[in-house]
Write a protein that holds these residues in place. Structure first.
Motif, PDB file in Angstrom:
ATOM      1  N   TYR A 124     -23.573 -11.067  -5.700  1.00 36.01           N
ATOM      2  CA  TYR A 124     -23.971 -11.819  -4.509  1.00 36.01           C
ATOM      3  C   TYR A 124     -23.192 -11.412  -3.268  1.00 36.01           C
ATOM      4  N   ASN A 125     -22.012 -10.815  -3.473  1.00 36.65           N
ATOM      5  CA  ASN A 125     -21.171 -10.491  -2.321  1.00 36.65           C
ATOM      6  C   ASN A 125     -20.345  -9.254  -2.646  1.00 36.65           C
ATOM      7  N   ARG A 126     -20.836  -8.116  -2.217  1.00 35.65           N
ATOM      8  CA  ARG A 126     -20.166  -6.849  -2.542  1.00 35.65           C
ATOM      9  C   ARG A 126     -18.864  -6.682  -1.771  1.00 35.65           C
ATOM     10  N   ASP A 127     -18.646  -7.469  -0.717  1.00 37.01           N
ATOM     11  CA  ASP A 127     -17.340  -7.461  -0.062  1.00 37.01           C
ATOM     12  C   ASP A 127     -16.248  -7.833  -1.053  1.00 37.01           C
ATOM     13  N   HIS A 128     -16.561  -8.755  -1.962  1.00 42.04           N
ATOM     14  CA  HIS A 128     -15.577  -9.170  -2.961  1.00 42.04           C
ATOM     15  C   HIS A 128     -15.226  -8.013  -3.891  1.00 42.04           C
ATOM     16  N   ASP A 129     -16.220  -7.226  -4.273  1.00 40.04           N
ATOM     17  CA  ASP A 129     -15.967  -6.055  -5.110  1.00 40.04           C
ATOM     18  C   ASP A 129     -15.046  -5.068  -4.388  1.00 40.04           C
ATOM     19  N   ALA A 130     -15.305  -4.866  -3.108  1.00 36.28           N
ATOM     20  CA  ALA A 130     -14.483  -3.938  -2.323  1.00 36.28           C
ATOM     21  C   ALA A 130     -13.036  -4.413  -2.269  1.00 36.28           C
ATOM     22  N   ALA A 131     -12.842  -5.728  -2.132  1.00 35.18           N
ATOM     23  CA  ALA A 131     -11.483  -6.268  -2.098  1.00 35.18           C
ATOM     24  C   ALA A 131     -10.787  -6.087  -3.444  1.00 35.18           C
ATOM     25  N   HIS A 132     -11.520  -6.305  -4.527  1.00 38.87           N
ATOM     26  CA  HIS A 132     -10.947  -6.111  -5.861  1.00 38.87           C
ATOM     27  C   HIS A 132     -10.512  -4.659  -6.055  1.00 38.87           C
ATOM     28  N   GLU A 133     -11.401  -3.721  -5.768  1.00 33.90           N
ATOM     29  CA  GLU A 133     -11.083  -2.306  -5.954  1.00 33.90           C
ATOM     30  C   GLU A 133      -9.915  -1.886  -5.064  1.00 33.90           C
ATOM     31  N   ALA A 134      -9.905  -2.371  -3.820  1.00 35.83           N
ATOM     32  CA  ALA A 134      -8.816  -2.030  -2.907  1.00 35.83           C
ATOM     33  C   ALA A 134      -7.487  -2.584  -3.399  1.00 35.83           C
ATOM     34  N   THR A 135      -7.507  -3.769  -3.989  1.00 39.67           N
ATOM     35  CA  THR A 135      -6.273  -4.361  -4.515  1.00 39.67           C
ATOM     36  C   THR A 135      -5.707  -3.517  -5.647  1.00 39.67           C
ATOM     37  N   LEU A 136      -6.571  -3.115  -6.586  1.00 40.53           N
ATOM     38  CA  LEU A 136      -6.086  -2.304  -7.700  1.00 40.53           C
ATOM     39  C   LEU A 136      -5.592  -0.937  -7.220  1.00 40.53           C
ATOM     40  N   LEU A 137      -6.333  -0.335  -6.298  1.00 46.40           N
ATOM     41  CA  LEU A 137      -5.926   0.973  -5.803  1.00 46.40           C
ATOM     42  C   LEU A 137      -4.633   0.868  -4.994  1.00 46.40           C
ATOM     43  N   ALA A 138      -4.525  -0.157  -4.142  1.00 48.69           N
ATOM     44  CA  ALA A 138      -3.314  -0.332  -3.344  1.00 48.69           C
ATOM     45  C   ALA A 138      -2.103  -0.624  -4.242  1.00 48.69           C
ATOM     46  N   ARG A 139      -2.319  -1.391  -5.299  1.00 48.66           N
ATOM     47  CA  ARG A 139      -1.239  -1.641  -6.271  1.00 48.66           C
ATOM     48  C   ARG A 139      -0.766  -0.332  -6.881  1.00 48.66           C
ATOM     49  N   GLN A 140      -1.712   0.535  -7.243  1.00 51.64           N
ATOM     50  CA  GLN A 140      -1.373   1.839  -7.822  1.00 51.64           C
ATOM     51  C   GLN A 140      -0.555   2.669  -6.842  1.00 51.64           C
ATOM     52  N   VAL A 141      -1.039   2.753  -5.604  1.00 56.52           N
ATOM     53  CA  VAL A 141      -0.337   3.560  -4.599  1.00 56.52           C
ATOM     54  C   VAL A 141       1.039   2.983  -4.304  1.00 56.52           C
ATOM     55  N   ALA A 142       1.130   1.658  -4.256  1.00 56.38           N
ATOM     56  CA  ALA A 142       2.411   0.999  -3.952  1.00 56.38           C
ATOM     57  C   ALA A 142       3.448   1.248  -5.035  1.00 56.38           C
ATOM     58  N   GLN A 143       3.010   1.635  -6.228  1.00 56.16           N
ATOM     59  CA  GLN A 143       3.928   1.955  -7.323  1.00 56.16           C
ATOM     60  C   GLN A 143       4.435   3.395  -7.260  1.00 56.16           C
ATOM     61  N   ALA A 144       3.817   4.225  -6.433  1.00 52.80           N
ATOM     62  CA  ALA A 144       4.121   5.658  -6.427  1.00 52.80           C
ATOM     63  C   ALA A 144       5.422   5.941  -5.687  1.00 52.80           C
ATOM     64  N   ALA A 145       6.369   6.560  -6.370  1.00 50.44           N
ATOM     65  CA  ALA A 145       7.668   6.847  -5.759  1.00 50.44           C
ATOM     66  C   ALA A 145       7.546   7.769  -4.548  1.00 50.44           C
ATOM     67  N   GLY A 146       6.540   8.650  -4.555  1.00 50.66           N
ATOM     68  CA  GLY A 146       6.390   9.606  -3.462  1.00 50.66           C
ATOM     69  C   GLY A 146       5.626   9.089  -2.261  1.00 50.66           C
ATOM     70  N   HIS A 147       5.159   7.835  -2.319  1.00 52.79           N
ATOM     71  CA  HIS A 147       4.436   7.278  -1.180  1.00 52.79           C
ATOM     72  C   HIS A 147       5.412   6.603  -0.229  1.00 52.79           C
ATOM     73  N   ASP A 148       5.437   7.054   1.017  1.00 53.04           N
ATOM     74  CA  ASP A 148       6.270   6.452   2.058  1.00 53.04           C
ATOM     75  C   ASP A 148       7.694   6.195   1.553  1.00 53.04           C
ATOM     76  N   PRO A 149       8.505   7.240   1.469  1.00 50.69           N
ATOM     77  CA  PRO A 149       9.873   7.090   0.949  1.00 50.69           C
ATOM     78  C   PRO A 149      10.743   6.110   1.725  1.00 50.69           C
ATOM     79  N   SER A 150      10.285   5.660   2.892  1.00 53.85           N
ATOM     80  CA  SER A 150      11.075   4.686   3.656  1.00 53.85           C
ATOM     81  C   SER A 150      10.998   3.281   3.063  1.00 53.85           C
ATOM     82  N   THR A 151      10.058   3.051   2.133  1.00 55.29           N
ATOM     83  CA  THR A 151       9.951   1.758   1.476  1.00 55.29           C
ATOM     84  C   THR A 151       9.965   1.960  -0.030  1.00 55.29           C
TER      85      THR A 151
END
Length: 242
Positions: A124-151
């Motif tokens: 009924y609302n594909r915006d919700h799907d986009a938010a779910h996928e973005a959350t999982l992907l952002a969680r993955q990237v946020a775990q990466a040691a090589g992403h933005d070494p300043s944080t």
């Protein structure tokens, strides 16, 4: 960044009202327990999530955004949460690389012990799907040691999907019923802040009662009146069979 003695609970919400209806009780509960409770709204829901506003003569997108921001800020305050808005647009919500990087930055700043977001498949609302996928992907990237070494990278927070409006159509099978009886009046206050979607207050009040009945039937304390339902994405790790 959140401190170890005040762990964070973070919501990634597609629109500015979703966190109130679906996780307001959880946020109020954890705020009362002293946690750092944060909400990230990917959009204001200015186009598709504001029917009450668009009935007003002369309504514009900018005016709808401003009204929705005011409502969401008031609701977050009622729940004891802080809130930020990424203004990525709705209907459709499209998250490009820059938008994803901003979500990653929010998650790294919070370093949450748990993330709350939408189900993976809401027809009924594909915006919700986009938010779910973005959350999982952002969680993955946020775990990466090589992403933005300043944080620093985050650990492995659990992701809990909150209940969609029509769960049977979304494959939502709750495996956590959270007792929110003690904070439900705070959730009701927050819901009543959301004037652009005031028609949902009764629905989510009734849903809280139904989930409360189910919580008792599933072994919860008989004093439970209101509950919220969640579905975990990842396994729970423990040393007991329960």
């Amino acid at each position: 960044m959140t401190s170890p003695d005040r762990p964070a609970v973070q919501v990634i919400s597609a629109h500015s009202g979703d966190f109130v209806w679906r996780a307001g009780g959880a946020l109020a509960l954890y705020a009362e327990r002293g946690h750092d409770v944060r909400v990230v709204c990917l959009s204001y829901g200015e186009r598709g999530e504001s029917p009450g506003l668009w009935r007003r003569p002369g309504m514009t997108v900018d005016a709808a955004k401003a009204a929705r921001r005011d409502e969401a800020e008031a609701a977050a305050a009622a729940l004891g949460a802080t809130i930020s808005f990424l203004d990525l647009g709705d209907y459709p919500l499209r998250i490009d690389d820059d938008g994803l990087s901003r979500i990653v930055a929010e998650i790294r700043d919070a370093a949450p012990e748990v993330l709350l977001t939408h189900v993976a498949n809401d027809p009924y609302n594909r915006d919700h799907d986009a938010a779910h996928e973005a959350t999982l992907l952002a969680r993955q990237v946020a775990q990466a040691a090589g992403h933005d070494p300043s944080t620093p990278p985050i650990g492995a927070p659990q992701v809990l999907q909150f209940e969609p409006h029509q769960p049977e159509q979304c494959g939502f099978v709750p495996n956590l019923l959270l007792d929110v009886t003690g904070v439900f009046e705070r959730k009701r206050t927050a819901m009543e802040c959301m004037g652009a979607q005031s028609h949902l207050v009764r629905y989510y009040t009734d849903l809280g009662l139904r989930r409360g009945v189910q919580a008792v039937r599933n072994g919860g304390d008989p004093s439970i009146v209101h509950a919220e339902a969640f579905q975990r994405v990842f396994p729970v790790v423990g040393d007991v069979l329960r």
